[in-house]
Enzyme design. Sequence first.
Site, PDB file in Angstrom:
ATOM      1  N   HIS A 141      -8.645   1.962  -0.832  1.00 33.13           N
ATOM      2  CA  HIS A 141      -9.065   1.874  -2.229  1.00 33.13           C
ATOM      3  C   HIS A 141      -9.040   0.440  -2.715  1.00 33.13           C
ATOM      4  O   HIS A 141      -8.261  -0.380  -2.236  1.00 33.13           O
ATOM      5  CB  HIS A 141      -8.174   2.742  -3.128  1.00 33.13           C
ATOM      6  N   GLN A 160       0.845  -1.202   0.000  1.00 32.96           N
ATOM      7  CA  GLN A 160       0.000   0.000   0.000  1.00 32.96           C
ATOM      8  C   GLN A 160       0.875   1.245   0.000  1.00 32.96           C
ATOM      9  O   GLN A 160       1.793   1.384   0.808  1.00 32.96           O
ATOM     10  CB  GLN A 160      -0.928   0.009   1.228  1.00 32.96           C
TER      11      GLN A 160
HETATM   12  P1  AMP Z   1      -1.574   1.109  -3.550  1.00 28.59           P
HETATM   13  O1  AMP Z   1      -0.158   0.696  -3.835  1.00 28.59           O
HETATM   14  O2  AMP Z   1      -2.501  -0.064  -3.378  1.00 28.59           O
HETATM   15  O3  AMP Z   1      -1.655   2.101  -2.401  1.00 28.59           O
HETATM   16  O4  AMP Z   1      -2.104   1.827  -4.852  1.00 28.59           O
HETATM   17  C1  AMP Z   1      -1.977   3.188  -5.073  1.00 28.59           C
HETATM   18  C2  AMP Z   1      -2.258   3.412  -6.529  1.00 28.59           C
HETATM   19  O5  AMP Z   1      -2.535   4.783  -6.718  1.00 28.59           O
HETATM   20  C3  AMP Z   1      -1.086   3.060  -7.461  1.00 28.59           C
HETATM   21  O6  AMP Z   1      -1.506   2.071  -8.387  1.00 28.59           O
HETATM   22  C4  AMP Z   1      -0.760   4.408  -8.143  1.00 28.59           C
HETATM   23  O7  AMP Z   1      -0.397   4.252  -9.494  1.00 28.59           O
HETATM   24  C5  AMP Z   1      -2.060   5.172  -7.980  1.00 28.59           C
HETATM   25  N1  AMP Z   1      -1.955   6.628  -7.980  1.00 28.59           N
HETATM   26  C6  AMP Z   1      -1.065   7.403  -7.312  1.00 28.59           C
HETATM   27  N2  AMP Z   1      -1.299   8.711  -7.532  1.00 28.59           N
HETATM   28  C7  AMP Z   1      -2.377   8.761  -8.363  1.00 28.59           C
HETATM   29  C8  AMP Z   1      -3.114   9.830  -8.976  1.00 28.59           C
HETATM   30  N3  AMP Z   1      -2.791  11.114  -8.779  1.00 28.59           N
HETATM   31  N4  AMP Z   1      -4.146   9.507  -9.782  1.00 28.59           N
HETATM   32  C9  AMP Z   1      -4.476   8.215  -9.999  1.00 28.59           C
HETATM   33  N5  AMP Z   1      -3.839   7.165  -9.446  1.00 28.59           N
HETATM   34  C10 AMP Z   1      -2.787   7.428  -8.652  1.00 28.59           C
END
Ligand code: AMP
Length: 107
Positions: free
Chosen positions: A102, A96
């Site tokens: 999410h 995460q």
């Molecule tokens: P996690 O590693 O499960 O916390 O996933 C976070 C996700 O958020 C990753 O897949 C990132 O690519 C995505 N992410 C980070 N910043 C943004 C943003 N500004 N808009 C859309 N997705 C994002």
Amino acid sequence: MYNDENVFAKILSGAIPCKKIYENDTVLSFYDINPKSKIHALVIPKGKYIDFHNFMNNASSDEISEFFTTVNHIATNVLKLKDFRIQTNNGSKAGQEVFHFHIHILG
Ligand code: AMP
């Protein structure tokens, strides 16, 4: 403790833009900025929950039910996916990076 400076909080407040897929009173969905599959959507509750564990322990039954019903609606009716994967990373050791709960929908 929930950090209001996290990137998804900024998307919810409108401080950072997103490619919106779906929105209702309690849920927002948008495309992942760094897609790991052809279709990579994120679904977040509008409430301040850090991770899956925090959401399941603090959100009301109605909120939890509506959230996962909406994840299904987005995957099947909005994105029209037949085959897809849903994923959540709970905690930094599980990968995460953004500490606003999410669900990833990977199609
Ligand atoms: P996690 O590693 O499960 O916390 O996933 C976070 C996700 O958020 C990753 O897949 C990132 O690519 C995505 N992410 C980070 N910043 C943004 C943003 N500004 N808009 C859309 N997705 C994002």
